[in-house]
Design a protein around this motif. Structure first.
Motif, mmCIF file in Angstrom:
data_model
loop_
_atom_site.group_PDB
_atom_site.id
_atom_site.type_symbol
_atom_site.label_atom_id
_atom_site.label_comp_id
_atom_site.label_asym_id
_atom_site.label_seq_id
_atom_site.Cartn_x
_atom_site.Cartn_y
_atom_site.Cartn_z
ATOM 1 N N GLN A 49 82.044 -0.863 -137.977
ATOM 2 C CA GLN A 49 81.304 -0.340 -139.121
ATOM 3 C C GLN A 49 80.644 -1.523 -139.825
ATOM 4 O O GLN A 49 81.328 -2.469 -140.207
ATOM 5 N N GLN A 50 79.342 -1.470 -139.990
ATOM 6 C CA GLN A 50 78.664 -2.577 -140.651
ATOM 7 C C GLN A 50 77.283 -2.133 -141.127
ATOM 8 O O GLN A 50 76.727 -1.144 -140.656
ATOM 9 N N ASP A 51 76.736 -2.912 -142.074
ATOM 10 C CA ASP A 51 75.380 -2.680 -142.531
ATOM 11 C C ASP A 51 74.406 -3.410 -141.613
ATOM 12 O O ASP A 51 74.810 -4.173 -140.730
ATOM 13 N N LYS A 52 73.117 -3.217 -141.856
ATOM 14 C CA LYS A 52 72.120 -3.933 -141.072
ATOM 15 C C LYS A 52 72.234 -5.435 -141.335
ATOM 16 O O LYS A 52 72.535 -5.859 -142.447
ATOM 17 N N PRO A 53 71.976 -6.254 -140.317
ATOM 18 C CA PRO A 53 71.974 -7.706 -140.538
ATOM 19 C C PRO A 53 70.823 -8.103 -141.446
ATOM 20 O O PRO A 53 69.874 -7.340 -141.650
ATOM 21 N N ALA A 54 70.888 -9.313 -141.988
ATOM 22 C CA ALA A 54 69.873 -9.770 -142.934
ATOM 23 C C ALA A 54 68.544 -10.081 -142.261
ATOM 24 O O ALA A 54 67.489 -10.026 -142.890
ATOM 25 N N PHE A 55 68.568 -10.396 -140.964
ATOM 26 C CA PHE A 55 67.334 -10.783 -140.276
ATOM 27 C C PHE A 55 66.513 -9.570 -139.841
ATOM 28 O O PHE A 55 67.035 -8.454 -139.733
ATOM 29 N N SER A 56 65.231 -9.818 -139.590
ATOM 30 C CA SER A 56 64.333 -8.789 -139.079
ATOM 31 C C SER A 56 64.073 -9.044 -137.596
ATOM 32 O O SER A 56 63.852 -10.188 -137.190
ATOM 33 N N ILE A 57 64.095 -7.981 -136.824
ATOM 34 C CA ILE A 57 63.886 -8.096 -135.386
ATOM 35 C C ILE A 57 63.483 -6.730 -134.856
ATOM 36 O O ILE A 57 63.903 -5.697 -135.390
ATOM 37 N N ALA A 58 62.647 -6.694 -133.836
ATOM 38 C CA ALA A 58 62.239 -5.427 -133.236
ATOM 39 C C ALA A 58 63.415 -4.810 -132.481
ATOM 40 O O ALA A 58 64.291 -5.531 -131.984
ATOM 41 N N VAL A 59 63.416 -3.497 -132.374
ATOM 42 C CA VAL A 59 64.508 -2.790 -131.706
ATOM 43 C C VAL A 59 64.701 -3.293 -130.279
ATOM 44 O O VAL A 59 65.838 -3.539 -129.849
ATOM 45 N N HIS A 60 63.608 -3.476 -129.533
ATOM 46 C CA HIS A 60 63.771 -3.894 -128.136
ATOM 47 C C HIS A 60 64.361 -5.299 -128.029
ATOM 48 O O HIS A 60 65.108 -5.600 -127.098
ATOM 49 N N HIS A 61 64.062 -6.152 -129.018
ATOM 50 C CA HIS A 61 64.685 -7.476 -129.034
ATOM 51 C C HIS A 61 66.163 -7.367 -129.391
ATOM 52 O O HIS A 61 67.005 -8.095 -128.834
ATOM 53 N N TYR A 62 66.476 -6.480 -130.319
ATOM 54 C CA TYR A 62 67.879 -6.288 -130.693
ATOM 55 C C TYR A 62 68.683 -5.800 -129.493
ATOM 56 O O TYR A 62 69.804 -6.277 -129.252
ATOM 57 N N LEU A 63 68.134 -4.861 -128.725
ATOM 58 C CA LEU A 63 68.840 -4.363 -127.545
ATOM 59 C C LEU A 63 69.051 -5.477 -126.528
ATOM 60 O O LEU A 63 70.091 -5.518 -125.853
ATOM 61 N N SER A 64 68.088 -6.374 -126.420
ATOM 62 C CA SER A 64 68.212 -7.461 -125.451
ATOM 63 C C SER A 64 69.352 -8.411 -125.808
ATOM 64 O O SER A 64 69.924 -9.063 -124.929
ATOM 65 N N LEU A 65 69.698 -8.488 -127.098
ATOM 66 C CA LEU A 65 70.810 -9.352 -127.510
ATOM 67 C C LEU A 65 72.128 -8.908 -126.885
ATOM 68 O O LEU A 65 73.014 -9.723 -126.623
ATOM 69 N N SER A 66 72.255 -7.604 -126.659
ATOM 70 C CA SER A 66 73.500 -7.086 -126.086
ATOM 71 C C SER A 66 73.659 -7.489 -124.623
ATOM 72 O O SER A 66 74.749 -7.364 -124.058
ATOM 73 N N LEU A 67 72.574 -7.991 -124.017
ATOM 74 C CA LEU A 67 72.613 -8.401 -122.615
ATOM 75 C C LEU A 67 72.807 -9.900 -122.463
ATOM 76 O O LEU A 67 72.808 -10.413 -121.347
ATOM 77 N N SER A 68 72.957 -10.605 -123.575
ATOM 78 C CA SER A 68 73.052 -12.066 -123.518
ATOM 79 C C SER A 68 74.282 -12.542 -122.743
ATOM 80 O O SER A 68 74.289 -13.652 -122.207
ATOM 81 N N ALA A 69 75.324 -11.705 -122.697
ATOM 82 C CA ALA A 69 76.537 -12.079 -121.965
ATOM 83 C C ALA A 69 76.453 -11.716 -120.486
ATOM 84 O O ALA A 69 77.402 -11.951 -119.734
ATOM 85 N N LEU A 70 75.294 -11.145 -120.067
ATOM 86 C CA LEU A 70 75.144 -10.652 -118.695
ATOM 87 C C LEU A 70 73.953 -11.325 -118.015
ATOM 88 O O LEU A 70 72.946 -10.672 -117.687
ATOM 89 N N PRO A 71 74.018 -12.618 -117.764
ATOM 90 C CA PRO A 71 72.863 -13.343 -117.215
ATOM 91 C C PRO A 71 72.481 -12.933 -115.802
ATOM 92 O O PRO A 71 71.363 -13.204 -115.357
ATOM 93 N N ASN A 72 73.381 -12.296 -115.081
ATOM 94 C CA ASN A 72 73.113 -11.938 -113.687
ATOM 95 C C ASN A 72 72.583 -10.525 -113.512
ATOM 96 O O ASN A 72 72.349 -10.087 -112.380
ATOM 97 N N ALA A 73 72.406 -9.794 -114.615
ATOM 98 C CA ALA A 73 71.881 -8.424 -114.511
ATOM 99 C C ALA A 73 70.446 -8.449 -113.997
ATOM 100 O O ALA A 73 69.631 -9.276 -114.412
ATOM 101 N N LYS A 74 70.131 -7.539 -113.092
ATOM 102 C CA LYS A 74 68.800 -7.479 -112.496
ATOM 103 C C LYS A 74 67.824 -6.758 -113.426
ATOM 104 O O LYS A 74 68.195 -5.798 -114.108
ATOM 105 N N VAL A 75 66.578 -7.224 -113.439
ATOM 106 C CA VAL A 75 65.573 -6.684 -114.341
ATOM 107 C C VAL A 75 65.377 -5.186 -114.126
ATOM 108 O O VAL A 75 65.318 -4.419 -115.089
#
Length: 256
Positions: free
Chosen positions: A81-107
């Motif tokens: 449970q949390q509020d929005k972070p203080a930074f601004s970022i596009a939704v597609h960039h935010y989703l890409s952050l969740s993949l940062s731990a998965l460097p081997n995932a295929k495009v």
């Protein structure tokens, strides 16, 4: 017998949650229920490996407090449970952050997963929006999409567990139905789901196992129908409860 994905032994946090034991199997959907302040969120935070209290939490044969954060991010995803972070970022960039731990995932696999999840949660038209300009319900669905991407099996073969703290918060009825559709799909792929939930009728229909919390204690756990006996629920929630069934679907309603 199916092997346990996660085992909690006498896990608790002084002053907030009395120690309890718990284990969960692959693909199982578990709901934590109870009044506000009963210990559900504390339990989830302890199981996530990000908060250390009493007892031990073991996953894949290792103590979580001995696992480094990058490895933990590949094994499980945790929607707090949390509020929005203080930074601004596009939704597609935010989703890409969740993949940062998965460097081997295929495009191609990433694109397929993102599109499927986004279509299910109806956020495809939000990809270019700034997260600061989203409504509460839109932001919650974006956060849920990111949490699911992190443990999506085609992208992350190490994934085992998805932890969700009241994921239906701010969602309307249709959006909640889409959320449960996605959760069932994730579980069907072998990912274990543990979530805190306030909609008891949904828990009655969706959960394989239920843990009931009250006043900082886990007072019951087991099969859904057994734990959610109406007399027990009435005692915990201090209100009259009746069970009903419509078109084969069970539900609960509260009497003032």
């Amino acid at each position: 017998m199916m092997q346990s994905v996660l085992i909690a032994q006498q896990v608790g946090l002084e002053g907030r949650l009395a120690p309890f034991c718990f284990s969960v199997s692959q693909g199982e959907i578990v709901h934590f229920i109870g009044p506000n302040g009963s210990g559900k969120s504390t339990a989830l935070s302890l199981l996530s490996g990000l908060v250390e209290g009493a007892g031990q939490v073991t996953m894949k044969g290792q103590l979580l407090n001995e696992v480094d954060l990058p490895t933990l991010a590949r094994w499980r995803s945790y929607l707090s449970q949390q509020d929005k972070p203080a930074f601004s970022i596009a939704v597609h960039h935010y989703l890409s952050l969740s993949l940062s731990a998965l460097p081997n995932a295929k495009v191609d696999d990433i694109e397929t997963a993102v599109r499927f999840i986004s279509n299910t949660l109806s956020i495809t038209d939000k990809w270019s929006r700034d997260i600061q300009h989203l409504s509460g319900g839109e932001w919650q669905r974006v956060r849920l999409a990111a949490a699911c991407l992190q443990v999506w099996p085609s992208l992350n073969p190490d994934a085992k567990l998805l932890l969700l703290d009241e994921p239906a918060a701010a969602l309307d009825v249709g959006q909640e139905a889409a959320m449960y559709q996605l959760i069932r799909h994730v579980a069907a792929q072998g990912i274990t789901i543990i979530m805190a939930n306030h909609d008891l009728s949904r828990t009655l229909r969706e959960a394989d196992t239920v843990l009931l919390f009250d006043q900082g204690k886990c007072i019951a756990q087991g099969e859904t129908d057994i734990v959610m006996e109406t007399t027990r629920l009435e005692s915990v929630f201090t209100t009259k409860i009746r069970r009903f069934e419509v078109d084969g679907q069970a539900g609960l309603f509260f009497i003032d």
